[in-house]
Design a protein around this motif. Sequence first.
Motif, PDB file in Angstrom:
ATOM      1  N   ALA A 146      40.680  45.520  33.441  1.00 31.96           N
ATOM      2  CA  ALA A 146      39.296  44.992  33.130  1.00 31.96           C
ATOM      3  C   ALA A 146      38.650  45.781  32.255  1.00 31.96           C
ATOM      4  N   ARG A 164      37.075  40.509  35.712  1.00 33.18           N
ATOM      5  CA  ARG A 164      36.737  40.507  37.012  1.00 33.18           C
ATOM      6  C   ARG A 164      35.510  39.963  37.644  1.00 33.18           C
ATOM      7  N   SER A 197      39.999  38.395  40.050  1.00 34.77           N
ATOM      8  CA  SER A 197      40.343  38.821  38.948  1.00 34.77           C
ATOM      9  C   SER A 197      41.265  38.076  38.169  1.00 34.77           C
TER      10      SER A 197
END
Length: 251
Positions: A67, A74, A80
């Motif tokens: 991320a 996320r 996610s």
Amino acid sequence: MKRSGEMKRDLAGNDSTPLYAGVKQVILDRIHSGEWPPKYRVPSENELVVELGVSKMTANRALRELANEGELVRIQGVGSFVAERKGYSALFEVRNIAEEIAERGHIHEASVIVLARETASPEIADALELAIGAAVFHSLIVHSENGVPVQIEDRFVNPEAAPEYLEQDFTTLTPNAYLTAAAPLSGSEHVVEAAMPQAWECKLLTILKSEPCLTIRRRTWSAKQVVSTARLVYPGYRYRLEARSGKMFED
């Protein structure tokens, strides 16, 4: 999605790397192969624990780093997701964002939030080299690519340089295109910085307050006259800025 046994074999093939790095590579392989396209929900920490036989801490670190690197988005309490591929903008060129988006084969849309005559604040007056309180034209526009907001364009224009600015339909014509025709560009100035978005910017860009943005402050000249000063805000995980200089050589 690969079966559990297949994913475990992929992970086992990375004996020389830390487990979290192996988990990252398994996920990246699925993304780069196209198996997991943009906006695809990737396995959760608990699902990765079961499928790969790693600890929850290892799975969490892999997802967190991906991320941070812009590969995943996320969303707390949801999961996610594979990030959309970033568009790009030429850093030291004054280009038309509609043309940049069209070159990628995508659709450009513009929403005009503000288009009005205002009085220049001290900051704007200084940028446009006008007297404080002088009349200026102000436009605030959100540019979208395939329906996703990718830029806030907050621009102030010197009325002397573009007297018909407020009469334009900026849903079909960008300020860049109009100003280039009305006051041909002779010079520009760029200041680039990273910044956390303000609350109203989050709403316009549909991003979280925790998502950093790239900001360009740009002034343009025609002859010796300052034409406009603009603040361009890009969601960091959706866009990148590029610059090249000098001759490119090939082997």
